[in-house]
Write an enzyme that holds these catalytic residues in place. Structure first.
Site, PDB file in Angstrom:
ATOM      1  N   TYR A  34       4.872  19.012  -3.661  1.00 42.43           N
ATOM      2  CA  TYR A  34       4.615  20.133  -4.565  1.00 42.43           C
ATOM      3  C   TYR A  34       5.256  19.931  -5.936  1.00 42.43           C
ATOM      4  CZ  TYR A  34       2.602  23.978  -1.748  1.00 42.43           C
ATOM      5  OH  TYR A  34       1.771  24.795  -1.034  1.00 42.43           O
ATOM      6  N   GLU A  35       4.529  20.297  -6.981  1.00 40.68           N
ATOM      7  CA  GLU A  35       5.043  20.349  -8.357  1.00 40.68           C
ATOM      8  C   GLU A  35       5.677  19.037  -8.810  1.00 40.68           C
ATOM      9  OE1 GLU A  35       3.790  22.816  -9.460  1.00 40.68           O
ATOM     10  OE2 GLU A  35       3.659  24.144  -7.733  1.00 40.68           O
ATOM     11  N   GLY A  36       5.130  17.936  -8.359  1.00 38.85           N
ATOM     12  CA  GLY A  36       5.642  16.621  -8.715  1.00 38.85           C
ATOM     13  C   GLY A  36       6.456  16.031  -7.578  1.00 38.85           C
ATOM     14  N   ARG A  93       9.310  24.307  -9.855  1.00 39.11           N
ATOM     15  CA  ARG A  93      10.138  23.221  -9.317  1.00 39.11           C
ATOM     16  C   ARG A  93      11.454  23.753  -8.762  1.00 39.11           C
ATOM     17  NH1 ARG A  93       8.918  18.255 -13.680  1.00 39.11           N
ATOM     18  NH2 ARG A  93       6.948  17.662 -12.669  1.00 39.11           N
TER      19      ARG A  93
END
Length: 602
Positions: free
Chosen positions: A443-445, A302
Site C-alpha cells: 500500500y502507498e508505495g 503512508r
C-alpha cells in the site's frame, strides 16, 4: 477466537509520557485537550472497536464484498456499523470545527485510528481514505470545492478515494494516461471531462454512503510529459446540484472488484471514467501540480498504513496470548509437576510472545511520537520549531510506514506459530491477521519505495542533516542511561549504543555512496530502513524504560505495569537492537552481491 480489546493503559502511557500530550495541549487550537478528555475519548473508542467493529472482522472476511453489475455490496453488518460510526462523530474526529469536525490533534486521533485498524482493518480503510481526501481539499482545493464537498465528507454522508494507479503505470506515475479535457456548460460550469481507467481503488464503489468523491490524477491536453504534467481532479460518483443535493450519476463505473489474499471485506475497485461523454471533474489547485497535491494524501496515507502494521501486530499478539494461556500441552521443561501446562509456560513460547509484545509497543510509541511532531509542525507558534518538527516527520514517515508494516507481518506470522497447527486453520482466526497484514507493505508505495525515499530525499539530498540531529538526540539518551544502575539498564544502554553506532556509520555511508555509486546505495536501502526502524523503536523503548523507572522510584501508579515496561525494553535490546550491527555490515558490504549477476545468470 478472541475479540479485540484496546490496550488503553499502554496507549495512555505513550501519549502522556512519550508523545508529550501536555505539550500538545498548549498548541494553538488544542487548548481544550487534556488527559481526562483524552481518556474518555479512548475509552469510548475502545468500546466501539470491541463491541461493534471487532465482531464483524471474521464474518466479513468470510463473506467479503460482492460486485454485481457495477454495484458493490459490503458484508453483513458493515452498513449499520458505518451508520453508528458517523453518528458517533468518529469520522469527524480530526477535521476542522468550521466544517463540522471536532478539530482534535493528530496525537489524539492516532490511537483511535489504531483501534479501528486493530478491530477491523477492512472497515477502517474507508474513513482513512476519506480523511486523506478531506485534507487534500482543505489544503489545495478552492473555496467553492471545499464548500460543496468537505462538510459532507466530514460528517460521513459522502466518502473519498484516491485514484492514482493504472494498469500500465503501477507506482510509476509518469506513465499515467487518464485524460482531462476542458469543458464548460450551464449545468456544470467550468469543468473537465475525464477519460481513463484506474485500478486498485479502495472503496471505489460501495453501499455505505450516499456519494463517493474520487480524487483522480489525469493529464490535460497540453500537459508536459512525465510527472510534471499530472493534475488532480475531484470526480464525484453523483453530480452535485447548486442547492447541494445529489443529481445525475456521473459518467463513471466500477467494472469489477479484485479477489485478494486478505482484506476481503474492503472492495478494491477497477474504475472506468468516461465511457460516454466523459466524467465531470473539477480541477484541484493548479494544472500540472497534481502529484504535489496527491502527496498530501499520500503522506497521510503512508503514516496511516504504518499504523496498520502496529495495529495488526497488536491484534495478532492479543489472540496469540489468549491462546497460549488456554492451550494445555506438555510438561514444564524444568520437570516440576507431572501434568501438562499452558504453553505460555514454555520458554520458546515466552520468547515469541515477548517478541510480539516488544515490537508492537515499539511501533506504537514511534507512531504516536511522530503524530505529536505532526501537530507541532502545523500548530507550534515558533516558525523554526515548526520547520524542525516537519523535517523530523518527513524523515520518520518512510520508517513508520516501511518498518512498521514489515514488522507487522513478522508479528502476525509469529502469532500463527504460537498457535502451532491450529494457527494454520482459518477457523482459529490467526491466519486472517497475516493475510490482512500482507498488503500493508505494498500500500502507498512498497517497502523499497519507502527505503529509496528515505536514503534519497530524506538523507542524501540534505547531507544527512536531519538524520544526524535525530541520532544526536539518541546519543544523549545513551549517556543518560549510562548513569542508571542495574543489569537491565546496562543491557539496554549497551545494545542501544551499539545500534546507534551502526546507524551513525550507515548514515555517513549513505551520504557518500549516494553520490559516488547510486546503485550501491539503493541496493542497501531496505536493510538501512530496517536498521533505522529497529533503532527508532529502541529509542522509544529506552525512553519508556527511563520513565517507568522514575515512576517506580516515586512509587506512583501501577508497579507491575512499570516493571513490565523495563523488562520489555530489556527484551527489545537483547533480541531486536542486537540485529543492528549485522545490518550495518549488510548495508556497507552487501551491494556487491546484489549487483553481481548478469540478468542471464538469474
Amino acid at each position: 477466537m478472541s475479540e479485540y480489546k484496546a490496550p488503553l493503559r499502554d496507549m495512555q502511557f505513550v501519549l502522556k509520557e512519550l508523545a508529550g500530550l501536555r505539550d500538545i495541549a498548549k498548541l494553538r487550537g488544542c487548548e481544550e485537550v487534556n488527559a481526562e478528555l483524552v481518556d474518555q475519548i479512548l475509552e469510548e473508542a475502545g468500546k466501539f472497536a470491541t463491541e461493534v467493529l471487532s465482531p464483524l472482522n471474521s464474518s466479513a472476511d468470510r463473506e467479503g464484498s460482492r460486485w454485481e453489475d457495477g454495484a458493490v455490496r459490503t458484508p453483513k453488518g458493515f452498513k449499520d456499523a458505518y451508520r453508528q460510526f458517523v453518528e458517533g462523530g468518529w469520522n469527524a474526529l480530526q477535521a476542522p470545527s468550521e466544517y463540522g469536525g471536532q478539530g482534535l490533534p493528530k496525537t489524539v486521533s492516532t490511537p483511535v485510528f489504531e483501534m479501528w485498524k486493530s478491530a477491523n482493518l477492512s472497515f477502517s480503510l474507508c474513513p482513512m481514505l476519506s480523511a486523506g481526501a478531506v485534507e487534500a481539499l482543505l489544503l489545495r482545493g478552492s473555496d467553492a470545492l471545499k464548500g460543496i464537498y468537505v462538510k459532507k465528507m466530514v460528517d460521513g454522508s459522502w466518502t473519498g478515494t484516491m485514484n492514482l494507479t493504472e494498469p500500465q503505470a503501477g507506482s510509476d506515475l509518469a506513465l499515467v494516461k487518464t485524460r482531462a479535457v476542458r469543458s464548460r456548460d450551464e449545468q456544470n460550469g467550468e469543468h473537465y471531462r475525464i477519460h481513463g481507467q484506474k485500478i486498485f481503488i479502495t472503496y471505489g464503489e460501495h453501499d455505505l454512503a450516499d456519494n463517493i468523491v474520487h480524487m483522480v490524477l489525469a493529464r490535460t491536453a497540453d500537459a508536459p510529459e512525465g510527472v510534471r504534467g499530472i493534475s488532480l481532479f475531484v470526480v464525484p460518483k453523483f453530480l452535485v446540484k447548486k442547492d447541494g443535493s445529489l443529481g445525475a450519476r456521473n459518467d463513471l463505473k466500477c467494472a469489477s472488484i479484485e479477489h485478494k489474499l486478505g482484506i476481503h471485506a474492503s472492495p478494491t475497485a477497477v474504475m472506468i471514467y468516461g465511457e460516454k461523454e466523459g466524467a465531470v471533474g473539477y480541477l484541484v489547485g493548479e494544472e500540472n501540480r497534481g502529484l504535489e497535491y496527491m502527496f498530501i494524501m499520500m503522506n497521510a496515507a503512508r503514516f496511516a498504513v504504518g499504523l496498520e502494521g502496529g495495529a495488526i501486530a497488536e491484534r495478532a499478539y492479543q489472540q496469540a496470548l489468549a491462546y497460549a494461556r488456554e492451550r494445555i500441552q506438555s510438561r514444564d521443561v524444568s520437570g516440576e509437576g507431572t501434568a501438562a501446562v499452558p504453553i505460555i509456560r514454555h520458554p520458546d513460547v515466552r520468547r515469541m510472545l515477548m517478541s510480539m509484545k516488544a515490537q508492537t509497543e515499539a511501533m506504537r510509541a514511534l507512531a504516536y511520537v511522530v503524530a505529536a511532531e505532526m501537530d507541532k509542525a502545523h500548530r507550534h507558534p515558533d516558525k523554526e520549531e515548526r520547520a524542525r518538527s516537519q523535517a523530523f516527520v518527513d524523515f520518520a514517515i518512510p520508517i513508520v510506514k516501511g518498518w512498521s508494516t514489515e514488522t507487522g507481518i513478522e508479528v502476525a506470522s509469529t502469532g500463527i506459530q504460537v498457535h502451532g497447527g491450529m494457527g494454520f486453520i482459518e477457523e482459529t482466526g490467526a491466519a486472517q491477521h497475516l493475510r490482512d497484514a500482507r498488503i500493508t507493505t505494498i500500500y502507498e508505495g512498497t517497502t523499497g519505495i519507502q527505503a529509496n525515499d528515505l536514503i534519497g530525499r530524506k538523507i542524501a539530498r540534505e547531507g544527512g542533516a536531519t538524520a544526524k540531529l535525530v541520532l544526536k538526540a539518541m546519543r544523549k539518551l545513551v549517556a543518560e542511561i549510562g548513569t542508571i544502575d542495574g543489569e537491565d539498564f546496562a543491557a539496554i544502554g549497551e545494545a542501544f549504543s551499539a545500534a546507534l553506532t551502526a546507524a551513525e556509520e550507515c548514515v555517513s555511508w549513505v551520504v557518500i555512496t549516494y553520490g559516488e555509486d547510486i546503485k550501491a546505495a539503493h541496493a542497501a536501502a531496505v536493510p538501512f530502513l530496517k536498521l533505522m526502524g529497529i533503532l527508532c523503536g529502541g529509542w522509544q523503548m529506552a525512553r519508556a524504560a527511563l520513565v517507568a523507572r522514575e515512576r517506580l522510584v516515586e512509587a506512583k501508579g501501577d508497579k507491575s505495569f512499570y516493571a513490565a515496561k523495563i523488562k520489555t525494553a530489556r527484551f527489545y535490546a537483547d533480541h531486536v537492537l542486537t540485529q543492528a550491527p549485522g545490518l550495518r555490515n549488510t548495508i556497507v558490504h552487501g551491494a556487491a552481491g546484489v549487483m553481481a549477476l548478469t540478468e542471464e545468470q538469474f
